[in-house]
Design a protein around this motif. Structure first.
Motif, PDB file in Angstrom:
ATOM      1  N   THR A 145       1.531 -12.886   4.161  1.00 27.60           N
ATOM      2  CA  THR A 145       0.690 -12.181   3.344  1.00 27.60           C
ATOM      3  C   THR A 145       0.089 -11.118   4.131  1.00 27.60           C
ATOM      4  O   THR A 145      -0.635 -11.614   5.461  1.00 27.60           O
ATOM      5  CB  THR A 145      -0.338 -13.082   2.565  1.00 27.60           C
ATOM      6  N   HIS A 146       0.084 -10.034   3.826  1.00 28.99           N
ATOM      7  CA  HIS A 146      -0.350  -8.815   4.767  1.00 28.99           C
ATOM      8  C   HIS A 146      -1.795  -8.082   4.060  1.00 28.99           C
ATOM      9  O   HIS A 146      -1.334  -7.864   2.574  1.00 28.99           O
ATOM     10  CB  HIS A 146       0.754  -7.631   5.016  1.00 28.99           C
ATOM     11  N   THR A 147      -2.685  -7.705   4.664  1.00 28.63           N
ATOM     12  CA  THR A 147      -3.703  -6.946   4.055  1.00 28.63           C
ATOM     13  C   THR A 147      -3.487  -5.570   4.577  1.00 28.63           C
ATOM     14  O   THR A 147      -3.016  -5.252   5.779  1.00 28.63           O
ATOM     15  CB  THR A 147      -5.117  -7.483   4.693  1.00 28.63           C
ATOM     16  N   GLN A 148      -4.098  -4.552   3.707  1.00 27.31           N
ATOM     17  CA  GLN A 148      -4.080  -3.128   4.109  1.00 27.31           C
ATOM     18  C   GLN A 148      -2.507  -2.701   4.508  1.00 27.31           C
ATOM     19  O   GLN A 148      -2.275  -2.154   5.526  1.00 27.31           O
ATOM     20  CB  GLN A 148      -5.018  -2.605   5.177  1.00 27.31           C
ATOM     21  N   TYR A 149      -1.469  -3.194   3.747  1.00 22.66           N
ATOM     22  CA  TYR A 149      -0.086  -2.932   3.890  1.00 22.66           C
ATOM     23  C   TYR A 149       0.218  -1.688   3.735  1.00 22.66           C
ATOM     24  O   TYR A 149      -0.407  -0.766   2.999  1.00 22.66           O
ATOM     25  CB  TYR A 149       0.707  -3.659   2.746  1.00 22.66           C
ATOM     26  N   ARG A 150       1.039  -1.148   4.729  1.00 23.30           N
ATOM     27  CA  ARG A 150       1.298   0.368   4.913  1.00 23.30           C
ATOM     28  C   ARG A 150       2.625   0.595   4.341  1.00 23.30           C
ATOM     29  O   ARG A 150       3.702  -0.031   4.870  1.00 23.30           O
ATOM     30  CB  ARG A 150       1.262   0.646   6.257  1.00 23.30           C
ATOM     31  N   ASP A 151       2.862   1.742   3.556  1.00 25.35           N
ATOM     32  CA  ASP A 151       4.197   1.868   3.099  1.00 25.35           C
ATOM     33  C   ASP A 151       4.035   3.565   2.776  1.00 25.35           C
ATOM     34  O   ASP A 151       2.951   4.217   2.992  1.00 25.35           O
ATOM     35  CB  ASP A 151       4.590   1.260   2.191  1.00 25.35           C
ATOM     36  N   VAL A 152       5.329   3.979   2.119  1.00 30.42           N
ATOM     37  CA  VAL A 152       5.152   5.496   1.578  1.00 30.42           C
ATOM     38  C   VAL A 152       5.520   5.386   0.093  1.00 30.42           C
ATOM     39  O   VAL A 152       6.415   4.756  -0.165  1.00 30.42           O
ATOM     40  CB  VAL A 152       5.989   6.298   2.421  1.00 30.42           C
ATOM     41  N   LEU A 153       5.230   6.488  -0.556  1.00 21.32           N
ATOM     42  CA  LEU A 153       5.452   6.659  -2.022  1.00 21.32           C
ATOM     43  C   LEU A 153       6.818   7.475  -2.322  1.00 21.32           C
ATOM     44  O   LEU A 153       7.589   7.030  -3.212  1.00 21.32           O
ATOM     45  CB  LEU A 153       4.406   7.066  -2.786  1.00 21.32           C
ATOM     46  N   ASP A 154       7.071   8.456  -1.505  1.00 19.53           N
ATOM     47  CA  ASP A 154       8.033   9.326  -1.653  1.00 19.53           C
ATOM     48  C   ASP A 154       9.138   9.421  -0.666  1.00 19.53           C
ATOM     49  O   ASP A 154       8.829   8.410   0.285  1.00 19.53           O
ATOM     50  CB  ASP A 154       7.510  10.972  -1.773  1.00 19.53           C
ATOM     51  N   GLU A 155      10.279   9.663  -1.011  1.00 19.81           N
ATOM     52  CA  GLU A 155      11.420   9.479  -0.060  1.00 19.81           C
ATOM     53  C   GLU A 155      11.362  10.271   1.233  1.00 19.81           C
ATOM     54  O   GLU A 155      11.880   9.971   2.248  1.00 19.81           O
ATOM     55  CB  GLU A 155      12.742   9.970  -0.815  1.00 19.81           C
ATOM     56  N   GLY A 157       8.687  10.248   3.104  1.00 22.56           N
ATOM     57  CA  GLY A 157       7.671   9.735   3.881  1.00 22.56           C
ATOM     58  C   GLY A 157       6.309  10.490   3.845  1.00 22.56           C
ATOM     59  O   GLY A 157       5.798  10.387   4.931  1.00 22.56           O
ATOM     60  N   THR A 158       5.903  11.424   2.968  1.00 27.53           N
ATOM     61  CA  THR A 158       4.703  12.328   3.326  1.00 27.53           C
ATOM     62  C   THR A 158       3.469  11.858   2.510  1.00 27.53           C
ATOM     63  O   THR A 158       2.652  12.192   2.761  1.00 27.53           O
ATOM     64  CB  THR A 158       4.980  13.632   2.838  1.00 27.53           C
ATOM     65  N   VAL A 159       3.729  10.773   1.445  1.00 37.56           N
ATOM     66  CA  VAL A 159       2.570  10.320   0.653  1.00 37.56           C
ATOM     67  C   VAL A 159       2.320   8.890   0.931  1.00 37.56           C
ATOM     68  O   VAL A 159       3.251   8.013   0.637  1.00 37.56           O
ATOM     69  CB  VAL A 159       2.800  10.602  -0.713  1.00 37.56           C
ATOM     70  N   PRO A 160       1.479   8.532   1.752  1.00 32.50           N
ATOM     71  CA  PRO A 160       1.123   7.048   2.104  1.00 32.50           C
ATOM     72  C   PRO A 160       0.680   6.371   0.936  1.00 32.50           C
ATOM     73  O   PRO A 160      -0.073   6.708   0.415  1.00 32.50           O
ATOM     74  CB  PRO A 160       0.327   7.043   3.359  1.00 32.50           C
ATOM     75  N   ILE A 161       0.931   4.948   0.903  1.00 31.40           N
ATOM     76  CA  ILE A 161       0.253   4.327   0.261  1.00 31.40           C
ATOM     77  C   ILE A 161      -0.469   2.969   1.152  1.00 31.40           C
ATOM     78  O   ILE A 161       0.088   2.723   2.175  1.00 31.40           O
ATOM     79  CB  ILE A 161       1.375   3.535  -0.875  1.00 31.40           C
ATOM     80  N   ARG A 162      -1.512   2.397   0.668  1.00 27.01           N
ATOM     81  CA  ARG A 162      -1.952   1.376   1.506  1.00 27.01           C
ATOM     82  C   ARG A 162      -2.643   0.209   0.587  1.00 27.01           C
ATOM     83  O   ARG A 162      -3.860   0.107   0.199  1.00 27.01           O
ATOM     84  CB  ARG A 162      -3.034   1.991   2.404  1.00 27.01           C
ATOM     85  N   PRO A 163      -1.852  -0.605  -0.392  1.00 27.99           N
ATOM     86  CA  PRO A 163      -2.373  -1.697  -1.075  1.00 27.99           C
ATOM     87  C   PRO A 163      -3.145  -2.787  -0.253  1.00 27.99           C
ATOM     88  O   PRO A 163      -2.878  -3.062   0.830  1.00 27.99           O
ATOM     89  CB  PRO A 163      -1.152  -2.231  -1.843  1.00 27.99           C
ATOM     90  N   ASP A 164      -4.304  -3.357  -1.020  1.00 26.71           N
ATOM     91  CA  ASP A 164      -4.815  -4.416  -0.368  1.00 26.71           C
ATOM     92  C   ASP A 164      -4.227  -5.618   0.265  1.00 26.71           C
ATOM     93  O   ASP A 164      -4.325  -5.946   1.267  1.00 26.71           O
ATOM     94  CB  ASP A 164      -6.125  -4.740  -1.064  1.00 26.71           C
ATOM     95  N   ILE A 165      -3.272  -6.064  -0.581  1.00 30.58           N
ATOM     96  CA  ILE A 165      -2.771  -7.306  -0.319  1.00 30.58           C
ATOM     97  C   ILE A 165      -1.209  -7.019  -0.617  1.00 30.58           C
ATOM     98  O   ILE A 165      -0.894  -6.697  -1.822  1.00 30.58           O
ATOM     99  CB  ILE A 165      -3.366  -8.510  -1.268  1.00 30.58           C
ATOM    100  N   VAL A 166      -0.254  -7.508   0.150  1.00 32.51           N
ATOM    101  CA  VAL A 166       1.208  -7.738  -0.217  1.00 32.51           C
ATOM    102  C   VAL A 166       1.786  -8.848   0.311  1.00 32.51           C
ATOM    103  O   VAL A 166       1.540  -9.013   1.717  1.00 32.51           O
ATOM    104  CB  VAL A 166       1.879  -6.427   0.385  1.00 32.51           C
ATOM    105  N   HIS A 167       2.276  -9.676  -0.379  1.00 27.32           N
ATOM    106  CA  HIS A 167       3.204 -10.933  -0.108  1.00 27.32           C
ATOM    107  C   HIS A 167       4.318 -10.612   0.035  1.00 27.32           C
ATOM    108  O   HIS A 167       5.138  -9.944  -0.807  1.00 27.32           O
ATOM    109  CB  HIS A 167       2.800 -12.102  -0.917  1.00 27.32           C
ATOM    110  N   THR A 168       5.034 -10.859   1.472  1.00 25.28           N
ATOM    111  CA  THR A 168       6.370 -10.500   1.816  1.00 25.28           C
ATOM    112  C   THR A 168       7.350 -12.002   1.779  1.00 25.28           C
ATOM    113  O   THR A 168       6.527 -12.982   2.435  1.00 25.28           O
ATOM    114  CB  THR A 168       6.685  -9.712   2.872  1.00 25.28           C
ATOM    115  N   ILE A 169       8.375 -12.021   1.409  1.00 18.99           N
ATOM    116  CA  ILE A 169       9.532 -12.954   1.864  1.00 18.99           C
ATOM    117  C   ILE A 169      10.550 -12.461   2.671  1.00 18.99           C
ATOM    118  O   ILE A 169      11.288 -11.393   1.902  1.00 18.99           O
ATOM    119  CB  ILE A 169       9.805 -13.934   0.722  1.00 18.99           C
ATOM    120  N   GLY A 170      10.818 -12.905   3.887  1.00 19.77           N
ATOM    121  CA  GLY A 170      11.834 -12.369   4.593  1.00 19.77           C
ATOM    122  C   GLY A 170      11.841 -10.970   5.066  1.00 19.77           C
ATOM    123  O   GLY A 170      12.713  -9.835   5.046  1.00 19.77           O
TER     124      GLY A 170
END
Length: 278
Positions: A145-155, A157-170
């Motif tokens: 489980t990750h808090t303040q998960y960093r990713d991007v919205l557009d292809e 990579g110019t629009v960042p997103i930062r949801p509070d909680i993201v759960h990942t598997i593998g």
């Protein structure tokens, strides 16, 4: 009739020659009227003056004030005396930090002093949900489980997103949640912008479902509800937590949410097909 400090040999020989007394000495004299003690005393006075204090607590405060006899009282409104962290005050540093916070936030000038303590409840709620839900998910589900998960919205990579909680598997996101310190209206309506934001998170992470965790609802007591986004196959859950409940009950609500999220992961919610630019 004992030696205090150390003899200043050169001064003794030049001033008194063969005399045994008086002795020229040097010593450190410790004074209670230090900046640290002034800050502590001022904070004790400020808190002791608050209304509706428990009688035993007020007695403890007065006892501590009695131990600071000889310390100069700080005038209200004057700058706090500077002090430096050192080995000598290391045990008192937490109390000094708290005292400074009290003196800066409680009380005020004028005929009607008030007690105030400003807390960013949105940040508190966000941190609580992230920590409690993360711990609960870790007990139930594989992955991380990750808090303040960093990713991007557009292809690009110019629009960042930062949801509070993201759960990942593998390493792959399987659940996304965002905490909002907001109450619903009588119709259990929440800000539309929150739904837009979570829709963007789901689209960017390739998830068919996202959850908005709110601080309770004033109107609808039926529990969480689902908003289905047209043409995208995305569902946004609006999940209220009753923050007026006792801490144990509130943690139970978080456990129910974690169980629901884990159940969604377990049944194999398939990610939306999408591509991401390298």
């Amino acid at each position: 009739m004992v030696l205090r400090g150390r003899i200043r040999t050169s001064a003794q020989m030049s001033r008194h020659q063969d005399a045994v007394i008086p002795l020229e000495v040097a010593y450190d004299e410790y004074d209670v009227d230090t900046p640290e003690n002034r800050i502590l005393r001022a904070a004790l006075v400020r808190v002791a003056g608050l209304p509706r204090l428990d009688r035993r607590l007020r007695g403890r405060l007065q006892h501590l004030l009695g131990r600071l006899t000889g310390v100069t009282a700080l005038r209200r409104g004057t700058p706090l005396p500077p002090w430096r962290p050192s080995r000598l005050n290391s045990d008192y540093q937490p109390a000094l930090r708290l005292s400074e916070l009290i003196l800066r936030t409680i009380g005020g000038e004028g005929a009607s002093p008030t007690a105030s303590f400003v807390v960013d409840m949105a940040k508190v709620f966000e941190d609580f949900v992230s920590t409690a839900l993360g711990e609960s998910l870790q007990r139930r589900s594989a992955g991380a489980t990750h808090t303040q998960y960093r990713d991007v919205l557009d292809e690009d990579g110019t629009v960042p997103i930062r949801p509070d909680i993201v759960h990942t598997i593998g390493g792959r996101p399987v659940a996304v949640l965002d905490a909002k310190y907001k109450l619903g209206t009588e119709g259990d309506a929440y800000p539309t912008a929150d739904v837009f934001q979570m829709t963007a998170y789901c689209a960017a992470l390739g998830l068919p479902r996202g959850t908005l965790v709110y601080a309770g609802s004033r109107g609808d007591r039926s529990g969480p509800r689902v908003v289905r986004i047209r043409n995208l196959g995305i569902e946004i859950e609006l999940w209220p937590l009753d923050v007026s409940a006792a801490p144990r009950e509130l943690l139970t609500q978080v456990d129910v949410l974690a169980q629901h999220v884990d159940a969604g992961v377990a049944v194999g919610l398939q990610p939306i097909a999408h591509t991401r630019a390298p």
